[in-house]
Design a protein around this motif. Sequence first.
Motif, PDB file in Angstrom:
ATOM      1  N   GLY A  37       1.785 -54.011 -12.075  1.00 14.25           N
ATOM      2  CA  GLY A  37       1.100 -54.920 -13.215  1.00 14.25           C
ATOM      3  C   GLY A  37       1.948 -54.578 -14.401  1.00 14.25           C
ATOM      4  N   GLY A  39       4.821 -56.390 -15.144  1.00 12.31           N
ATOM      5  CA  GLY A  39       5.249 -57.673 -15.524  1.00 12.31           C
ATOM      6  C   GLY A  39       6.493 -57.818 -14.949  1.00 12.31           C
ATOM      7  N   LYS A  40       6.798 -57.074 -14.005  1.00  9.70           N
ATOM      8  CA  LYS A  40       8.414 -57.253 -13.385  1.00  9.70           C
ATOM      9  C   LYS A  40       8.346 -58.519 -12.664  1.00  9.70           C
ATOM     10  CE  LYS A  40       7.775 -53.274 -10.877  1.00  9.70           C
ATOM     11  NZ  LYS A  40       6.445 -53.023 -11.175  1.00  9.70           N
ATOM     12  N   THR A  41       7.385 -58.778 -11.607  1.00  6.85           N
ATOM     13  CA  THR A  41       7.683 -60.091 -10.824  1.00  6.85           C
ATOM     14  C   THR A  41       7.403 -61.134 -11.814  1.00  6.85           C
ATOM     15  OG1 THR A  41       6.245 -58.549  -8.894  1.00  6.85           O
ATOM     16  CG2 THR A  41       6.488 -61.135  -9.015  1.00  6.85           C
ATOM     17  N   THR A  42       6.724 -61.082 -12.725  1.00  6.24           N
ATOM     18  CA  THR A  42       6.791 -62.293 -13.688  1.00  6.24           C
ATOM     19  C   THR A  42       7.865 -62.405 -14.229  1.00  6.24           C
ATOM     20  OG1 THR A  42       4.256 -61.866 -13.928  1.00  6.24           O
ATOM     21  CG2 THR A  42       5.232 -63.200 -15.362  1.00  6.24           C
TER      22      THR A  42
HETATM   23  N1  LIG Z   1      -0.662 -65.941 -11.288  1.00  5.28           N
HETATM   24  C1  LIG Z   1      -1.446 -65.044 -11.978  1.00  5.28           C
HETATM   25  N2  LIG Z   1      -2.553 -65.184 -12.676  1.00  5.28           N
HETATM   26  C2  LIG Z   1      -3.130 -64.208 -13.599  1.00  5.28           C
HETATM   27  N3  LIG Z   1      -2.611 -62.986 -13.899  1.00  5.28           N
HETATM   28  C3  LIG Z   1      -1.532 -62.624 -13.057  1.00  5.28           C
HETATM   29  C4  LIG Z   1      -0.741 -63.587 -12.250  1.00  5.28           C
HETATM   30  N4  LIG Z   1       0.546 -63.154 -12.006  1.00  5.28           N
HETATM   31  C5  LIG Z   1       0.457 -61.839 -12.556  1.00  5.28           C
HETATM   32  N5  LIG Z   1      -0.630 -61.686 -13.286  1.00  5.28           N
HETATM   33  C6  LIG Z   1      -1.027 -60.492 -14.206  1.00  5.28           C
HETATM   34  O1  LIG Z   1       0.207 -60.203 -15.055  1.00  5.28           O
HETATM   35  C7  LIG Z   1       0.361 -58.883 -15.157  1.00  5.28           C
HETATM   36  C8  LIG Z   1       1.812 -58.527 -14.646  1.00  5.28           C
HETATM   37  O2  LIG Z   1       1.904 -58.703 -13.289  1.00  5.28           O
HETATM   38  P1  LIG Z   1       3.190 -58.794 -12.263  1.00  5.28           P
HETATM   39  O3  LIG Z   1       2.943 -59.153 -10.980  1.00  5.28           O
HETATM   40  O4  LIG Z   1       4.327 -59.419 -13.217  1.00  5.28           O
HETATM   41  O5  LIG Z   1       3.557 -57.167 -12.371  1.00  5.28           O
HETATM   42  P2  LIG Z   1       4.657 -56.004 -11.624  1.00  5.28           P
HETATM   43  O6  LIG Z   1       5.314 -55.369 -12.412  1.00  5.28           O
HETATM   44  O7  LIG Z   1       5.553 -57.076 -11.045  1.00  5.28           O
HETATM   45  O8  LIG Z   1       3.604 -55.396 -10.504  1.00  5.28           O
HETATM   46  P3  LIG Z   1       3.850 -55.552  -9.140  1.00  5.28           P
HETATM   47  O9  LIG Z   1       4.883 -54.912  -8.525  1.00  5.28           O
HETATM   48  O10 LIG Z   1       2.498 -54.840  -8.611  1.00  5.28           O
HETATM   49  O11 LIG Z   1       3.875 -57.231  -8.642  1.00  5.28           O
HETATM   50  C9  LIG Z   1      -0.708 -58.264 -14.176  1.00  5.28           C
HETATM   51  O12 LIG Z   1      -1.738 -57.620 -15.101  1.00  5.28           O
HETATM   52  C10 LIG Z   1      -1.199 -59.277 -13.382  1.00  5.28           C
HETATM   53  O13 LIG Z   1      -2.625 -59.144 -12.919  1.00  5.28           O
END
Ligand SMILES: Nc1ncnc2c1ncn2[C@@H]1O[C@H](COP(=O)(O)OP(=O)(O)OP(=O)(O)O)[C@@H](O)[C@H]1O
Length: 279
Positions: A37, A39-42
């Motif tokens: 969560g 924000g890495k994937t985003t």
């Molecule tokens: N399509 C979406 N719609 C709504 N919220 C989202 C969406 N994608 C991600 N989020 C939210 O954005 C935030 C960052 O998520 P992200 O997936 O980028 O984190 P991460 O660091 O990659 O974690 P992970 O390893 O679990 O994927 C989280 O709060 C997540 O719930």
Amino acid sequence: MLVIKDLVKKYGDITAVDHLNLEIGKGEFFGLLGPNGAGKTTTVRMISTLTPMTSGSISIDGQSPDRNLTSVKLKIGVVPQHNNLESEMTAWENLEMHGRLYNMPKAIRRKRIVELLEFTELSDRAGDLVKTFSGGMKRKLMIARALMHRPELLLLDEPTVGLDPAVRRKIWDLLKSLSSNGLTVLLTTHYIEEAEILCHRVGLMDKGKLVELGSPDKLIEKVGKFVVEFFEDGETKREFFETRDDAVVFASKLHGSVKIRSSNLEDVFIKFTNRRVGD
Ligand SMILES: Nc1ncnc2c1ncn2[C@@H]1O[C@H](COP(=O)(O)OP(=O)(O)OP(=O)(O)O)[C@@H](O)[C@H]1O
């Protein structure tokens, strides 16, 4: 090679990426380390144009990545977190399809497929359907596919998540050899060891923000190379020291369960965020 300025992504009320600034140089192996969560994937999805940004800018060799801009698309190879291979196709066919999508001429395509199957040690499974592959084999094939068109920047989202330690190490070796051949790599991970072993520089990410940035060694020096871990008032506490001698002096005054060890990126993360990467 990659410049990110004031990048923001909002999903309604949630700010997934919060004013991120980052520069990654050519040939660098960079890791975004943070808990689920963060924000890495985003961030990776915005760089690879799969998710539109809310505001800010991204540039790759001076060009903004745009779905339709072939010159930028050709520069990026993407290994997503979840398997998106065609499971009813063979390994060869998956790579072949990617090569066609990127308009690679037939002879070059074939040569590259042979080369990449060898590199990922999948040559003897070239003709097998992907649905018969193990998790590690699928991940290796996804890396091979991302490399098909010879990108200059490889984006990997949690490339070893869910794999057993031996397979994880195999993948680390593949990534190390790509990096030593000059490929620029941006990887996301929540594995401390992965970031420490592979990355030239690491960005610690928490709640959409970059909390700290630097080489693993420099980040560890910031908190102190040695840590004394002790149990007090019902919780595990940590004190950091520049030298082992200082840590020993401190530890000798404590009672109960006390441990002196070298600091790691998890300690750095806890120090700056009050949270564990695994939280
Ligand atoms: N399509 C979406 N719609 C709504 N919220 C989202 C969406 N994608 C991600 N989020 C939210 O954005 C935030 C960052 O998520 P992200 O997936 O980028 O984190 P991460 O660091 O990659 O974690 P992970 O390893 O679990 O994927 C989280 O709060 C997540 O719930």
